[in-house]
Design an enzyme around this catalytic site. Structure first.
Site, PDB file in Angstrom:
ATOM      1  N   TYR A   1     -88.206 -20.086-125.277  1.00  0.00           N
ATOM      2  CA  TYR A   1     -86.862 -19.506-125.302  1.00  0.00           C
ATOM      3  C   TYR A   1     -85.803 -20.408-124.677  1.00  0.00           C
ATOM      4  O   TYR A   1     -84.640 -20.030-124.601  1.00  0.00           O
ATOM      5  CB  TYR A   1     -86.871 -18.159-124.577  1.00  0.00           C
ATOM      6  CG  TYR A   1     -87.846 -17.193-125.187  1.00  0.00           C
ATOM      7  CD1 TYR A   1     -87.575 -16.562-126.395  1.00  0.00           C
ATOM      8  CD2 TYR A   1     -89.064 -16.934-124.565  1.00  0.00           C
ATOM      9  CE1 TYR A   1     -88.481 -15.695-126.966  1.00  0.00           C
ATOM     10  CE2 TYR A   1     -89.981 -16.056-125.129  1.00  0.00           C
ATOM     11  CZ  TYR A   1     -89.682 -15.441-126.325  1.00  0.00           C
ATOM     12  OH  TYR A   1     -90.582 -14.580-126.884  1.00  0.00           O
TER      13      TYR A   1
ATOM     14  N   HIS B   1     -79.932 -16.153-126.540  1.00  0.00           N
ATOM     15  CA  HIS B   1     -80.149 -15.056-125.590  1.00  0.00           C
ATOM     16  C   HIS B   1     -80.290 -15.568-124.155  1.00  0.00           C
ATOM     17  O   HIS B   1     -80.264 -14.777-123.217  1.00  0.00           O
ATOM     18  CB  HIS B   1     -81.418 -14.298-125.992  1.00  0.00           C
ATOM     19  CG  HIS B   1     -81.303 -12.807-125.959  1.00  0.00           C
ATOM     20  ND1 HIS B   1     -80.119 -12.113-125.871  1.00  0.00           N
ATOM     21  CD2 HIS B   1     -82.270 -11.853-126.011  1.00  0.00           C
ATOM     22  CE1 HIS B   1     -80.359 -10.817-125.867  1.00  0.00           C
ATOM     23  NE2 HIS B   1     -81.658 -10.627-125.946  1.00  0.00           N
TER      24      HIS B   1
ATOM     25  N   PHE C   1     -88.783 -10.755-118.914  1.00  0.00           N
ATOM     26  CA  PHE C   1     -88.243 -10.731-120.259  1.00  0.00           C
ATOM     27  C   PHE C   1     -87.009  -9.831-120.255  1.00  0.00           C
ATOM     28  O   PHE C   1     -86.850  -8.951-119.411  1.00  0.00           O
ATOM     29  CB  PHE C   1     -89.274 -10.324-121.326  1.00  0.00           C
ATOM     30  CG  PHE C   1     -90.269 -11.424-121.598  1.00  0.00           C
ATOM     31  CD1 PHE C   1     -90.000 -12.405-122.536  1.00  0.00           C
ATOM     32  CD2 PHE C   1     -91.448 -11.486-120.879  1.00  0.00           C
ATOM     33  CE1 PHE C   1     -90.901 -13.439-122.757  1.00  0.00           C
ATOM     34  CE2 PHE C   1     -92.355 -12.519-121.093  1.00  0.00           C
ATOM     35  CZ  PHE C   1     -92.080 -13.493-122.037  1.00  0.00           C
TER      36      PHE C   1
ATOM     37  N   ASN D   1     -85.660  -7.314-121.826  1.00  0.00           N
ATOM     38  CA  ASN D   1     -85.600  -5.850-121.884  1.00  0.00           C
ATOM     39  C   ASN D   1     -86.000  -5.150-120.596  1.00  0.00           C
ATOM     40  O   ASN D   1     -85.830  -3.943-120.476  1.00  0.00           O
ATOM     41  CB  ASN D   1     -86.461  -5.336-123.040  1.00  0.00           C
ATOM     42  CG  ASN D   1     -85.951  -5.803-124.384  1.00  0.00           C
ATOM     43  OD1 ASN D   1     -84.910  -6.450-124.490  1.00  0.00           O
ATOM     44  ND2 ASN D   1     -86.682  -5.486-125.428  1.00  0.00           N
TER      45      ASN D   1
END
EC number: 3.1.1.29
Length: 189
Positions: free
Chosen positions: A15, A20, A66, A68
């Protein structure tokens, strides 16, 4: 006094520098400028670095839960250090703003952002300081998930780096002035 500067993103090389992860990118830049390194803290579920500025301890935080579940790390740190919501600043990506735009806010809904939704659920309020960095909407039928987890194209990447510099300036101004409203007035123009 202590401040928590939390950049939102997803951990891991997969990532790195995705849309994001602009919150992580900003926190990494602040750490580099302060010449501090991150250590992983399993209890807080975050990578942490810290430095002192004008007698205040500043924590740079990258949750490793992460996106969420970002609220878990934020809540744990606020609780452990006995900090007020006013001592918190969240930096994250925003789909509804064009690439590179920044917006400072002292409150607001999650706006569909799952990391912010998690923070609101864990700390029990929508009233906290935040800096949003625009990543734009998906193009050509791309899904939102694919868009936020993809890397920037060359032109957008240059714009994001310029935005991160501006956010870096705004965060430093905030840390010096200690008034988020004054910082909003200066940098939302």
């Amino acid at each position: 006094m202590t401040k928590l500067l939390v950049g939102l993103g997803n951990p891991g090389d997969k990532y790195f520098e995705t849309k994001h992860n602009v919150g992580f990118m900003l926190i990494d830049q602040l750490a580099k400028k302060q010449n501090v390194t991150f250590t992983h803290d399993k209890i807080f579920q975050a990578d942490l670095a810290s430095f002192f500025l004008n007698g205040e301890k500043i924590y740079l935080v990258k949750p490793t839960t992460f996106m969420n579940e970002s609220g878990k790390a934020v809540h744990a740190l606020l609780t452990y250090y006995g900090l007020d919501i006013d001592d918190l600043l969240i930096i994250y990506d925003d789909l509804d703003m064009e690439v590179g735009k920044i917006r400072l806010r002292a409150k607001g809904s999650a706006g569909g952002h799952n990391g912010i939704k998690s923070i609101i659920q864990h700390i029990g309020t929508q009233v906290f300081n935040r800096v949003k960095i625009g990543i734009g909407r998906p193009k050509n039928g791309m899904s939102v998930v694919h868009h936020v987890l993809s890397k920037f194209d060359r032109d957008d990447y240059i714009g994001i780096l310029q935005s991160i510099d501006k956010v870096d300036d705004s965060v430093n101004y905030y840390l010096q002035e200690k008034k988020f409203e004054k910082t909003m007035q200066r940098y939302n123009g």
